[in-house]
Design a protein around this motif. Structure first.
Motif, PDB file in Angstrom:
ATOM      1  N   PHE A  41       0.811  -1.212   0.000  1.00 34.33           N
ATOM      2  CA  PHE A  41       0.000   0.000   0.000  1.00 34.33           C
ATOM      3  C   PHE A  41       0.852   1.273   0.000  1.00 34.33           C
ATOM      4  O   PHE A  41       0.351   2.359  -0.266  1.00 34.33           O
ATOM      5  CB  PHE A  41      -0.912   0.013   1.234  1.00 34.33           C
ATOM      6  CG  PHE A  41      -1.728  -1.235   1.391  1.00 34.33           C
ATOM      7  CD1 PHE A  41      -2.882  -1.442   0.640  1.00 34.33           C
ATOM      8  CD2 PHE A  41      -1.321  -2.231   2.269  1.00 34.33           C
ATOM      9  CE1 PHE A  41      -3.619  -2.596   0.778  1.00 34.33           C
ATOM     10  CE2 PHE A  41      -2.061  -3.398   2.417  1.00 34.33           C
ATOM     11  CZ  PHE A  41      -3.213  -3.587   1.669  1.00 34.33           C
ATOM     12  N   VAL A  42       2.138   1.117   0.316  1.00 32.48           N
ATOM     13  CA  VAL A  42       3.034   2.273   0.387  1.00 32.48           C
ATOM     14  C   VAL A  42       3.808   2.449  -0.916  1.00 32.48           C
ATOM     15  O   VAL A  42       3.961   3.573  -1.409  1.00 32.48           O
ATOM     16  CB  VAL A  42       4.005   2.129   1.577  1.00 32.48           C
ATOM     17  CG1 VAL A  42       5.015   3.275   1.589  1.00 32.48           C
ATOM     18  CG2 VAL A  42       3.238   2.073   2.886  1.00 32.48           C
ATOM     19  N   PHE A  43       4.278   1.357  -1.480  1.00 32.96           N
ATOM     20  CA  PHE A  43       5.103   1.411  -2.681  1.00 32.96           C
ATOM     21  C   PHE A  43       4.273   1.024  -3.907  1.00 32.96           C
ATOM     22  O   PHE A  43       3.267   0.312  -3.798  1.00 32.96           O
ATOM     23  CB  PHE A  43       6.308   0.475  -2.557  1.00 32.96           C
ATOM     24  CG  PHE A  43       7.202   0.787  -1.391  1.00 32.96           C
ATOM     25  CD1 PHE A  43       8.148   1.786  -1.463  1.00 32.96           C
ATOM     26  CD2 PHE A  43       7.083   0.071  -0.196  1.00 32.96           C
ATOM     27  CE1 PHE A  43       8.974   2.075  -0.388  1.00 32.96           C
ATOM     28  CE2 PHE A  43       7.898   0.343   0.883  1.00 32.96           C
ATOM     29  CZ  PHE A  43       8.838   1.354   0.798  1.00 32.96           C
ATOM     30  N   SER A  44       4.724   1.490  -5.047  1.00 34.47           N
ATOM     31  CA  SER A  44       4.044   1.139  -6.284  1.00 34.47           C
ATOM     32  C   SER A  44       4.275  -0.324  -6.616  1.00 34.47           C
ATOM     33  O   SER A  44       5.186  -0.966  -6.083  1.00 34.47           O
ATOM     34  CB  SER A  44       4.548   2.016  -7.435  1.00 34.47           C
ATOM     35  OG  SER A  44       5.918   1.726  -7.718  1.00 34.47           O
ATOM     36  N   ASN A  45       3.454  -0.852  -7.491  1.00 35.40           N
ATOM     37  CA  ASN A  45       3.567  -2.257  -7.863  1.00 35.40           C
ATOM     38  C   ASN A  45       4.910  -2.557  -8.524  1.00 35.40           C
ATOM     39  O   ASN A  45       5.453  -3.655  -8.372  1.00 35.40           O
ATOM     40  CB  ASN A  45       2.422  -2.636  -8.794  1.00 35.40           C
ATOM     41  CG  ASN A  45       2.328  -4.137  -9.014  1.00 35.40           C
ATOM     42  OD1 ASN A  45       2.049  -4.886  -8.090  1.00 35.40           O
ATOM     43  ND2 ASN A  45       2.573  -4.571 -10.247  1.00 35.40           N
ATOM     44  N   ALA A 176      -0.526 -11.107  -3.190  1.00 41.51           N
ATOM     45  CA  ALA A 176      -0.542 -12.429  -2.552  1.00 41.51           C
ATOM     46  C   ALA A 176       0.837 -13.068  -2.613  1.00 41.51           C
ATOM     47  O   ALA A 176       1.310 -13.672  -1.629  1.00 41.51           O
ATOM     48  CB  ALA A 176      -1.586 -13.317  -3.223  1.00 41.51           C
ATOM     49  N   ARG A 177       1.503 -12.953  -3.754  1.00 42.81           N
ATOM     50  CA  ARG A 177       2.839 -13.535  -3.871  1.00 42.81           C
ATOM     51  C   ARG A 177       3.827 -12.813  -2.966  1.00 42.81           C
ATOM     52  O   ARG A 177       4.718 -13.441  -2.385  1.00 42.81           O
ATOM     53  CB  ARG A 177       3.295 -13.488  -5.330  1.00 42.81           C
ATOM     54  CG  ARG A 177       2.521 -14.428  -6.250  1.00 42.81           C
ATOM     55  CD  ARG A 177       3.173 -14.531  -7.613  1.00 42.81           C
ATOM     56  NE  ARG A 177       3.064 -13.278  -8.362  1.00 42.81           N
ATOM     57  CZ  ARG A 177       2.070 -12.986  -9.178  1.00 42.81           C
ATOM     58  NH1 ARG A 177       1.090 -13.853  -9.366  1.00 42.81           N
ATOM     59  NH2 ARG A 177       2.049 -11.826  -9.829  1.00 42.81           N
ATOM     60  N   TYR A 178       3.663 -11.507  -2.827  1.00 42.99           N
ATOM     61  CA  TYR A 178       4.557 -10.755  -1.940  1.00 42.99           C
ATOM     62  C   TYR A 178       4.392 -11.201  -0.492  1.00 42.99           C
ATOM     63  O   TYR A 178       5.394 -11.401   0.225  1.00 42.99           O
ATOM     64  CB  TYR A 178       4.277  -9.258  -2.067  1.00 42.99           C
ATOM     65  CG  TYR A 178       4.907  -8.449  -0.953  1.00 42.99           C
ATOM     66  CD1 TYR A 178       6.267  -8.146  -0.976  1.00 42.99           C
ATOM     67  CD2 TYR A 178       4.153  -8.012   0.132  1.00 42.99           C
ATOM     68  CE1 TYR A 178       6.855  -7.422   0.049  1.00 42.99           C
ATOM     69  CE2 TYR A 178       4.732  -7.292   1.158  1.00 42.99           C
ATOM     70  CZ  TYR A 178       6.078  -6.997   1.119  1.00 42.99           C
ATOM     71  OH  TYR A 178       6.662  -6.295   2.141  1.00 42.99           O
ATOM     72  N   TYR A 179       3.174 -11.366  -0.047  1.00 38.38           N
ATOM     73  CA  TYR A 179       2.952 -11.764   1.343  1.00 38.38           C
ATOM     74  C   TYR A 179       3.457 -13.184   1.613  1.00 38.38           C
ATOM     75  O   TYR A 179       3.902 -13.483   2.718  1.00 38.38           O
ATOM     76  CB  TYR A 179       1.480 -11.633   1.705  1.00 38.38           C
ATOM     77  CG  TYR A 179       1.068 -10.210   2.018  1.00 38.38           C
ATOM     78  CD1 TYR A 179       1.728  -9.491   3.003  1.00 38.38           C
ATOM     79  CD2 TYR A 179       0.033  -9.588   1.326  1.00 38.38           C
ATOM     80  CE1 TYR A 179       1.373  -8.181   3.296  1.00 38.38           C
ATOM     81  CE2 TYR A 179      -0.333  -8.286   1.611  1.00 38.38           C
ATOM     82  CZ  TYR A 179       0.333  -7.578   2.593  1.00 38.38           C
ATOM     83  OH  TYR A 179      -0.014  -6.280   2.882  1.00 38.38           O
TER      84      TYR A 179
END
Length: 357
Positions: A41-45, A176-179
């Motif tokens: 939510f802080v950084f861009s994709n 989802a992959r990041y988490y």
């Protein structure tokens, strides 16, 4: 004045033995954890998928190698092959219908079993001879992957990761992959932090310092060397699977070649042998600094401040990058983690005169 030991009085052994007994350390850890949770939510994709996610996954790989090299003192120059075994195993298991949760365990076990076979060389040799044994693993795994179509599909083939879910959560989105990557690196971090405080960790340190002295005091050197290779390879295999499913979403033989093994060793050395924080700093340095240097050189060249040929322009970042690594090894052989530790120790007693370390 927030970083102080004054006023901290431990009245129980539990508080004295906690991972972060100083409140300032605990606040930093909570801040970083909350920042990691809020990163989508802080950084861009673009920054999330191109910089933060690979940094986290490679930090987990560096932590896995830290367990072997920094804590147990066993050299390994073929760790990319361990990750390759995990990546290919997980893809084939999920294609066979195995849930991703069990595929990750299967990937770790396959890497651990094969890694332990080559790690058995550590029972007879050490130093440069052990390096040669791990190099043999790297080249043998590379040759097998390229020349056995049942594994990779061929030298130029690309295996796509199948659509999967992790605990009923689909991995179709970048978030989802990041988490999933964040969950894994947090797990590996806590494991390495706690294993250093156990009897197993103390035995591994004894083997690292003097294996024959460790044998004299009753440490089973054969057992603990195999435990180090098995555990490190298991973590490396799962990390390779996470790298395939969360970042690459496909695997090719070139993604796990010898250059990757060298980069992983550089992450551990630059960050500091045996340092958990150093694994993060070393991974960030090896992964991100060349990108930043390249962008900086291109920017200076575009502004007219740097007038060099195109060929030299492509090599300037690598030259600066190599000079930085040499500088770290010359002026702080214990790595980036030690630099942070020196600064932290300075803050603990500042502004008194004896604070100058």
């Amino acid at each position: 004045m927030f970083y102080r030991l004054s006023g901290i009085h431990h009245t129980r052994y539990e508080t004295a033995r906690r991972l972060w007994p100083i409140p300032a350390d605990r606040r930093q850890v909570w801040f970083l954890l909350l920042l990691g949770l809020a990163a989508p939510f802080v950084f861009s994709n673009f920054y999330l998928t191109s910089y933060i996610m690979p940094w986290l996954i490679l930090s987990a790989a560096a932590l896995s190698l830290t367990l072997l090299m920094g804590i147990a003192g066993q050299l390994h120059f073929g760790f990319a092959s361990v990750m390759a075994i995990g990546a290919y195993t997980s893809i084939h298991l999920t294609r066979a219908g195995v849930p991703l949760e069990f595929a990750l365990l299967g990937a770790g076990l396959a890497s651990a079993l094969i890694g332990s076979v080559f790690g058995a060389a550590a029972l007879r040799v050490k130093g440069l001879y052990l390096v040669m044994a791990t190099l043999a693993m790297q080249y043998l795994v590379d040759w097998t992957i390229i020349n056995v179509p049942a594994i990779s599909g061929g030298a130029q083939a690309t295996l796509q990761t199948p659509a999967s879910t992790f605990f009923f959560i689909s991995l179709k989105t970048d978030m989802a992959r990041y988490y999933l990557a964040l969950l894994w690196v947090v797990f590996v971090t806590l494991l390495i932090l706690n294993i250093k405080r156990t009897s197993i960790g103390r035995a591994l340190v004894a083997v690292r310092d003097k294996d024959y002295a460790a044998a004299v005091i009753g440490v089973n050197v054969v057992r603990y060397k195999l435990v180090a290779f098995f555990t490190s390879s298991f973590l490396g295999g799962v990390t390779g699977a996470i790298l395939a499913f969360c970042y690459y979403q496909a695997v090719t033989p070139e993604q796990f070649n010898f250059n990757i093994s060298v980069q992983l060793v550089a992450m551990v050395l630059v960050g500091g042998l045996g340092s958990v924080l150093g694994a993060y700093l070393g991974a960030g340095f090896v992964l991100l600094v060349p990108i930043l240097l390249t962008n900086g050189v291109i920017l200076l060249s575009g502004m007219g401040w740097l007038d060099v040929s195109t060929n030299l322009l492509a090599h300037i970042p690598l030259m600066i990058y190599g000079a930085l690594i040499i500088g770290f090894l010359l002026f702080e052989p214990l790595g980036l983690g030690k630099i942070y530790d020196n600064f932290r120790n300075y803050l603990l007693v500042w502004p008194f005169r004896h604070s100058k370390l």
